[in-house]
Design a protein around this motif. Structure first.
Motif, PDB file in Angstrom:
ATOM      1  N   ASP A   1      -4.778  -9.559  46.962  1.00  0.00           N
ATOM      2  CA  ASP A   1      -5.922  -8.795  46.510  1.00  0.00           C
ATOM      3  C   ASP A   1      -6.031  -7.321  47.003  1.00  0.00           C
TER       4      ASP A   1
ATOM      5  N   ALA B   1     -14.477 -12.837  32.551  1.00  0.00           N
ATOM      6  CA  ALA B   1     -13.969 -11.797  33.509  1.00  0.00           C
ATOM      7  C   ALA B   1     -13.895 -10.433  32.596  1.00  0.00           C
ATOM      8  N   THR B   2     -12.903 -10.478  31.753  1.00  0.00           N
ATOM      9  CA  THR B   2     -12.666  -9.314  30.695  1.00  0.00           C
ATOM     10  C   THR B   2     -13.922  -8.661  30.229  1.00  0.00           C
TER      11      THR B   2
ATOM     12  N   ALA C   1     -16.871  -9.116  31.469  1.00  0.00           N
ATOM     13  CA  ALA C   1     -17.895  -8.342  32.731  1.00  0.00           C
ATOM     14  C   ALA C   1     -17.043  -7.172  33.260  1.00  0.00           C
ATOM     15  N   ASP C   2     -15.781  -6.811  32.844  1.00  0.00           N
ATOM     16  CA  ASP C   2     -15.074  -5.925  33.383  1.00  0.00           C
ATOM     17  C   ASP C   2     -14.870  -5.823  34.945  1.00  0.00           C
ATOM     18  N   ASP C   3     -14.689  -7.255  35.330  1.00  0.00           N
ATOM     19  CA  ASP C   3     -14.527  -7.588  36.797  1.00  0.00           C
ATOM     20  C   ASP C   3     -13.168  -7.627  36.949  1.00  0.00           C
ATOM     21  N   LYS C   4     -12.330  -6.553  37.542  1.00  0.00           N
ATOM     22  CA  LYS C   4     -11.096  -6.486  37.550  1.00  0.00           C
ATOM     23  C   LYS C   4     -10.306  -7.329  38.416  1.00  0.00           C
TER      24      LYS C   4
ATOM     25  N   ALA D   1     -11.440 -10.398  39.195  1.00  0.00           N
ATOM     26  CA  ALA D   1     -11.467 -11.628  38.629  1.00  0.00           C
ATOM     27  C   ALA D   1     -10.598 -11.656  37.406  1.00  0.00           C
TER      28      ALA D   1
ATOM     29  N   LYS E   1      -4.113  -3.707  37.771  1.00  0.00           N
ATOM     30  CA  LYS E   1      -5.316  -4.006  37.206  1.00  0.00           C
ATOM     31  C   LYS E   1      -6.011  -2.966  36.145  1.00  0.00           C
TER      32      LYS E   1
END
Length: 236
Positions: free
Chosen positions: A23, A119-120, A122-125, A127, A167
């Protein structure tokens, strides 16, 4: 009991360090200070060293005998090599998944695709990267080919790492490509699944190589890097 306890501590250390590398909490080229890690993870040196050896086998760590360790630099050439392998083996996995997947496996893959969509949206890269990596690993499992799984398993961490490092690629496009791949597998169309898998992996090659050039350092010398006490920071 002592053997099982030591094995458990090794796994704890392995999982913790692997997660930090994948990560990007620990960036490529970062020095891994054994004493500091042992203290942070509350493990002794023996299980920690066993974990580090496993991480080296995974390609995530470079060990310098009698000196120390660093997170693998993961250069542009490493990224290129990884794509060469993925374009062959993940295509085979998709083909076999379309031939062999059972309804339960397809339902699980659909649920994982939903997680990637969420996740996409929410733009949670982080995730997004984790969800996409899991989607690919599930297809490998669905291939029901133990030999293929054994060949790809050592690459799993590097694929996850790559997804985090890249990402900034268009997540919407990746999600769309995953939808096409899922549809081909669900339709039990091996040829379309193979073509979709190749197109998906190949489409990320050029952008990933360009992004890799922005954070990789071919000039990192593991011997020199393990001499200092300073530990690296995350990418980005």
């Amino acid at each position: 009991m002592q053997l099982e306890e030591r094995k458990s501590l090794r796994e704890i250390a392995y999982d913790a360090i692997r997660t930090r590398i994948v990560d990007l909490t620990l960036a490529p080229g970062s020095r891994l200070v054994e004493r500091d890690l042992a203290t942070e993870l509350e493990v002794s040196r023996i299980p920690l060293r066993e974990a580090m050896q496993q991480l080296q086998q995974d390609g995530l760590v470079v060990l310098v005998p009698r000196q120390g360790a660093i997170v693998s630099p993961f250069t542009v050439d490493d990224v290129r090599d990884l794509f060469d392998v993925r374009e062959s083996l993940e295509v085979l996995a998709a083909r076999l998944a379309a031939e062999r997947a059972d309804p339960d496996a397809l339902a699980a893959l659909a649920a994982q695709l939903d997680a990637a969509r969420a996740a996409t949206a929410a733009d949670d890269k982080p995730a997004i990267a984790a969800a996409n990596a899991k989607f690919h690993s599930m297809i490998v499992e669905m291939s029901a080919n133990p030999l293929l799984e054994s060949l790809l398993r050592p690459l799993e961490a590097r694929v996850q790492w790559l997804f985090h490092l890249t990402k900034d690629r268009d997540p919407g496009q990746q999600c769309l490509e995953h939808e096409h791949l899922y549809a081909a597998i669900a339709d039990r169309d091996p040829e379309r699944a193979a073509a979709s898998a190749f197109s998906h992996v190949h489409s990320g090659r050029d952008m990933s190589l360009k992004l890799a050039a922005t954070w990789s350092d071919d000039g990192i010398d593991p011997i020199a890097a393990t001499k200092g006490r300073r530990r690296g920071r995350a990418v980005g």
